[in-house]
Design an enzyme around this catalytic site. Structure first.
Site, PDB file in Angstrom:
ATOM      1  N   HIS A 151       0.869  -1.181   0.000  1.00  0.00           N
ATOM      2  CA  HIS A 151       0.000   0.000   0.000  1.00  0.00           C
ATOM      3  C   HIS A 151       0.904   1.228   0.000  1.00  0.00           C
ATOM      4  O   HIS A 151       2.001   1.181   0.580  1.00  0.00           O
ATOM      5  CB  HIS A 151      -0.849   0.097   1.264  1.00  0.00           C
ATOM      6  CG  HIS A 151      -1.781  -1.037   1.515  1.00  0.00           C
ATOM      7  ND1 HIS A 151      -1.393  -2.190   2.127  1.00  0.00           N
ATOM      8  CD2 HIS A 151      -3.104  -1.174   1.277  1.00  0.00           C
ATOM      9  CE1 HIS A 151      -2.427  -3.005   2.248  1.00  0.00           C
ATOM     10  NE2 HIS A 151      -3.490  -2.411   1.734  1.00  0.00           N
TER      11      HIS A 151
ATOM     12  N   ASP B 189       2.263   1.937   3.355  1.00  0.00           N
ATOM     13  CA  ASP B 189       3.235   0.984   3.923  1.00  0.00           C
ATOM     14  C   ASP B 189       4.654   1.463   3.666  1.00  0.00           C
ATOM     15  O   ASP B 189       5.540   1.281   4.499  1.00  0.00           O
ATOM     16  CB  ASP B 189       3.152  -0.416   3.280  1.00  0.00           C
ATOM     17  CG  ASP B 189       1.766  -1.016   3.305  1.00  0.00           C
ATOM     18  OD1 ASP B 189       0.975  -0.637   4.172  1.00  0.00           O
ATOM     19  OD2 ASP B 189       1.493  -1.875   2.443  1.00  0.00           O
TER      20      ASP B 189
ATOM     21  N   GLU C  51     -10.565  -6.783  -5.118  1.00  0.00           N
ATOM     22  CA  GLU C  51     -10.404  -7.867  -4.135  1.00  0.00           C
ATOM     23  C   GLU C  51     -11.692  -7.989  -3.320  1.00  0.00           C
ATOM     24  O   GLU C  51     -11.963  -7.158  -2.455  1.00  0.00           O
ATOM     25  CB  GLU C  51      -9.212  -7.552  -3.226  1.00  0.00           C
ATOM     26  CG  GLU C  51      -8.914  -8.664  -2.242  1.00  0.00           C
ATOM     27  CD  GLU C  51      -7.685  -8.372  -1.386  1.00  0.00           C
ATOM     28  OE1 GLU C  51      -6.689  -7.847  -1.910  1.00  0.00           O
ATOM     29  OE2 GLU C  51      -7.732  -8.661  -0.188  1.00  0.00           O
TER      30      GLU C  51
ATOM     31  N   GLU D  14      -8.881 -13.647  -2.176  1.00  0.00           N
ATOM     32  CA  GLU D  14      -8.197 -13.953  -0.919  1.00  0.00           C
ATOM     33  C   GLU D  14      -8.903 -15.104  -0.205  1.00  0.00           C
ATOM     34  O   GLU D  14     -10.131 -15.080  -0.019  1.00  0.00           O
ATOM     35  CB  GLU D  14      -8.163 -12.713  -0.024  1.00  0.00           C
ATOM     36  CG  GLU D  14      -7.500 -13.003   1.320  1.00  0.00           C
ATOM     37  CD  GLU D  14      -7.133 -11.751   2.092  1.00  0.00           C
ATOM     38  OE1 GLU D  14      -6.674 -10.778   1.469  1.00  0.00           O
ATOM     39  OE2 GLU D  14      -7.303 -11.752   3.317  1.00  0.00           O
TER      40      GLU D  14
ATOM     41  N   ASP E 109     -11.116 -11.825   9.761  1.00  0.00           N
ATOM     42  CA  ASP E 109     -10.020 -12.018   8.819  1.00  0.00           C
ATOM     43  C   ASP E 109      -8.730 -12.221   9.612  1.00  0.00           C
ATOM     44  O   ASP E 109      -7.994 -11.276   9.865  1.00  0.00           O
ATOM     45  CB  ASP E 109      -9.943 -10.742   7.956  1.00  0.00           C
ATOM     46  CG  ASP E 109      -9.252 -10.943   6.633  1.00  0.00           C
ATOM     47  OD1 ASP E 109      -9.038 -12.096   6.242  1.00  0.00           O
ATOM     48  OD2 ASP E 109      -8.948  -9.925   5.981  1.00  0.00           O
TER      49      ASP E 109
HETATM   50  C1  XLS Z   1      -7.811  -6.782   3.914  1.00  0.00           C
HETATM   51  C2  XLS Z   1      -7.274  -6.949   2.571  1.00  0.00           C
HETATM   52  C3  XLS Z   1      -6.090  -6.057   2.228  1.00  0.00           C
HETATM   53  C4  XLS Z   1      -5.867  -6.012   0.754  1.00  0.00           C
HETATM   54  C5  XLS Z   1      -5.027  -4.871   0.297  1.00  0.00           C
HETATM   55  O1  XLS Z   1      -8.562  -7.588   4.410  1.00  0.00           O
HETATM   56  O2  XLS Z   1      -6.954  -8.285   2.386  1.00  0.00           O
HETATM   57  O3  XLS Z   1      -4.956  -6.478   2.913  1.00  0.00           O
HETATM   58  O4  XLS Z   1      -5.304  -7.184   0.286  1.00  0.00           O
HETATM   59  O5  XLS Z   1      -5.563  -3.646   0.634  1.00  0.00           O
HETATM   60 NI    NI Z   2      -5.879  -9.092   0.802  1.00  0.00          NI
HETATM   61 NI    NI Z   3      -7.845  -9.691   4.007  1.00  0.00          NI
END
Ligand code: XLS
Ligand code: NI
Ligand code: NI
Length: 438
Positions: free
Chosen positions: A100, A103, A231, A267, A306
């Site tokens: 990011h 980051d 995502e 994911e 998560d």
């Molecule tokens: C959060 C997301 C994040 C994305 C990127 O749950 O997985 O980490 O992958 O912003």
């Molecule tokens: Ni992610």
């Molecule tokens: Ni995540």
């Protein structure tokens, strides 16, 4: 340059029988299997945020792992993290990383100052990429941490916040392009709502589509050649996120005519939060031509959030890699370890154990998936199960020669019918047989 992990040497492949915890058992990067080197099949990436920013904080307690790497102010910390990151990439033999904007460079008082910090860090990362032969798998913008995004970024009720987000993402796209990134991710952390009592859902979704289109067009105009990914995630931090799951995102993209522009970054832990399997989400992406990239992690079936654990479940990894093979493999995407240490894993060594475990798990998954394909019985079973569509009435339906009248005639003449057995238990045991041989 100072060495940040002096206790760990380069991690090498030593095979399944080694008792060295700092070696790979299954990941042999240059071994050719299924027509490609393992490193090309798997395209492993490090997540900058968990690995170099996350300090093991949770809702109830402070960090357990110091990630300042000896830095005394925010930019010194950022620079040290970058050097430490490339040492870790080298030692693990990881070719890619994902980040990011926030980051790599901490946010300053104004957008202008923040952007200047990003420029400084982009110059350093460009140099480090070249020196270490590393690449950016994808970049993204953190549009969820700062309080201004409390009610969303692209879906904020405030047009001013929308404008700020658009400017932030524009810059993130510029630095991702400058770093030669092969992808750009949109994860809508707060693009959703907590209560419909205060939410104009239609306007919020239209605005999200406006933002996505503007940013993608801008990216192409400055020469970004990589993929754009959405995502999906159903919830957390908002109660309901608009990018709920693969099917929801694909419907959204089609509604707004964005489906030719965006693919998906799937994911594992987001799939389970949406009450799907990882394999389900990958399959939905694949059959809709939207398979792009993967955030490789795993959740805990007993926890409803998560947890972003490093993946160690070889069964899930095998079924994931089977989908990746069916999709024809990665093009610009890869396997990004969007995963963090458990809070009680409080040594730097644990970072290496975690990556070794994740990389070995997916290497094992790839080996098993190739064996499932080579074995052929699973595919043959499925082909047989659907064989009634190849001849007779099935063939007539598909070719359009049998309409409703013909189908009625067929059913009246045929009498009662039953599908052949699905043989789930036989197939699960067949997979076990393939998993636990050799
Ligand atoms: C959060 C997301 C994040 C994305 C990127 O749950 O997985 O980490 O992958 O912003
Ligand atoms: Ni992610
Ligand atoms: Ni995540």
């Amino acid at each position: 340059m100072k060495e940040f992990f002096p206790q760990v040497r380069e991690i090498l492949y030593e095979g399944p029988k080694t008792d060295n915890p700092f070696a790979f058992r299954f990941y042999n990067p240059d071994e050719v299997i299924g027509g490609k080197k393992m490193r090309e099949h798997l395209r492993f990436a490090m997540s900058y945020w968990h690995t170099f920013c996350g300090e093991g904080v949770d809702m109830f307690g402070a960090g357990t792992l110091d990630k300042s790497f000896g830095g005394k102010n925010p930019m010194e910390i950022a620079r040290n993290r970058a050097h430490a990151a490339f040492e870790l990439l080298d030692k693990l033999g990881l070719d890619y990383y994902c980040f990011h904007d926030r980051d790599i460079a901490p946010e300053a008082q104004t957008l202008r100052e923040t952007n200047a910090r990003l420029d400084e860090m982009t110059a350093l990362l460009t140099q480090l990429n070249r020196e270490h032969g590393k690449k950016v798998l994808w970049g993204t913008a953190n549009c969820f941490y700062n309080p201004r995004y409390a009610a969303g970024a692209g879906t904020s009720p405030s047009a001013e916040v929308f404008a700020f987000a658009a400017a932030q993402i524009k810059k993130a796209i510029e630095i991702t392009t400058a770093l030669g990134g092969s992808g750009y991710v949109f994860w809508g952390g707060r693009e959703g709502y907590d209560t419909l009592l205060n939410t104009d859902m239609a306007l919020e979704q239209e605005n999200m589509a406006r933002l996505l289109r503007m940013e993608a067009e801008y990216a192409r105009s400055i020469g970004f050649k990589g993929d754009f990914y959405i995502e999906p995630k159903p919830k957390e931090p908002t109660k309901h996120q608009y990018d709920f799951d693969a099917a929801t995102v694909i419907g959204f993209l089609k509604k707004f005519g964005l489906d030719d522009i965006f693919k998906l970054n799937i994911e594992a832990n987001h799939a389970t939060l949406a009450q799907h399997t990882f394999q389900h989400e990958l399959c939905v992406a694949r059959i809709n031509g939207a398979f792009g990239s993967i955030d490789a992690n795993q959740g805990d079936p007993l926890l409803g959030w998560d947890t972003d654990q490093f993946p160690t479940n070889a069964y899930d990894a095998a079924l994931c890699m089977l989908e990746v093979l069916r999709a024809g493999g990665f093009v610009n995407g890869g396997l990004n370890f969007d995963a963090k240490l458990r809070r009680a894993s409080c040594d730097m060594d644990d970072l290496f154990h975690a990556y070794i475990a994740g990389m070995d798990t997916f290497a094992l998954g790839l080996r098993i998936a190739l064996r499932i394909v080579a074995d052929g019985r699973l595919d043959a079973f499925v082909a047989q199960r659907y064989s009634s569509w190849k001849t007779g009435i099935g063939e007539q339906i598909i070719s359009g020669r049998a309409g409703i009248a013909e189908l009625e005639r067929f059913a009246l003449e045929k009498g009662d019918v039953m599908p052949s057995s699905g043989r789930q238990e036989y197939l699960e045991n067949l997979i076990n047989g393939i998993l636990f041989t050799e």
